[in-house]
Design an enzyme around this catalytic site. Structure first.
Site, PDB file in Angstrom:
ATOM      1  N   GLU A  33      -9.772   7.623  58.531  1.00  8.47           N
ATOM      2  CA  GLU A  33     -10.694   7.869  59.638  1.00  8.47           C
ATOM      3  C   GLU A  33     -12.112   8.100  59.131  1.00  8.47           C
ATOM      4  O   GLU A  33     -13.080   7.667  59.760  1.00  8.47           O
ATOM      5  CB  GLU A  33     -10.241   9.041  60.504  1.00  8.47           C
ATOM      6  CG  GLU A  33     -11.135   9.211  61.711  1.00  8.47           C
ATOM      7  CD  GLU A  33     -10.470   9.857  62.902  1.00  8.47           C
ATOM      8  OE1 GLU A  33     -11.196  10.127  63.868  1.00  8.47           O
ATOM      9  OE2 GLU A  33      -9.246  10.077  62.885  1.00  8.47           O
ATOM     10  N   THR A  34     -12.257   8.736  57.990  1.00  4.96           N
ATOM     11  CA  THR A  34     -13.590   8.938  57.418  1.00  4.96           C
ATOM     12  C   THR A  34     -14.256   7.602  57.113  1.00  4.96           C
ATOM     13  O   THR A  34     -15.402   7.358  57.510  1.00  4.96           O
ATOM     14  CB  THR A  34     -13.500   9.796  56.139  1.00  4.96           C
ATOM     15  OG1 THR A  34     -12.964  11.076  56.479  1.00  4.96           O
ATOM     16  CG2 THR A  34     -14.864   9.954  55.493  1.00  4.96           C
TER      17      THR A  34
END
Length: 141
Positions: free
Chosen positions: A62-63
């Site tokens: 997700e980062t």
């Protein structure tokens, strides 16, 4: 060599240090409109049985996907995660997990990115797909 958030093209310099990505040891290695590369140590991010925690893989995915979405949408729009799906293929027990995020779809209101994580031997550990909503305003908080 890792880059810091202030070196990312088209991103504001106010990416907060000391947040989850820092606590997990995530490093952004490169960032372009075509792909974002980063890595995370396995040590410190294992589940009780000594394997890389699946949630840690999700955080790395997700980062990287969110940075890619930001490169495509900022400063006019602000991306927020809408859906994250992870398929875990094999366990990592040591070293680093490296991720590469690439766009599958980039539109005005949404973007979807595929993120592939591999271990130090180049073996795929996780495949993730992140969809972000591109908001007109930055969320409060």
């Amino acid at each position: 060599m890792p880059i810091d958030a202030s070196q990312l093209p088209s991103l504001p310099g106010d990416i907060a240090p000391g947040q989850l990505n820092d606590r997990m040891g995530i490093e952004i290695l490169s960032a372009t409109l075509e792909e974002v590369r980063g890595r995370m140590p396995v040590e410190g991010n294992r589940q009780p049985y000594g394997l890389l925690h699946g949630g840690a893989s999700g955080v790395l995915a997700e980062t990287l996907g969110s940075v890619l979405a930001a490169l495509h949408s900022l400063p006019e729009r602000f991306p927020v995660g809408l859906e994250l799906a992870c398929t875990h293929h094999r366990a990592a027990t040591e070293g680093w997990v490296t991720g590469v995020a690439r766009p599958l779809h980039v539109g005005r209101s949404t973007s979807t990115h595929e993120i592939v994580l591999t271990d130090d031997q180049g073996r795929r550990t996780c495949t993730a797909k992140l969809t972000c909503l591109h908001r007109d305003t930055r969320p409060a908080g």
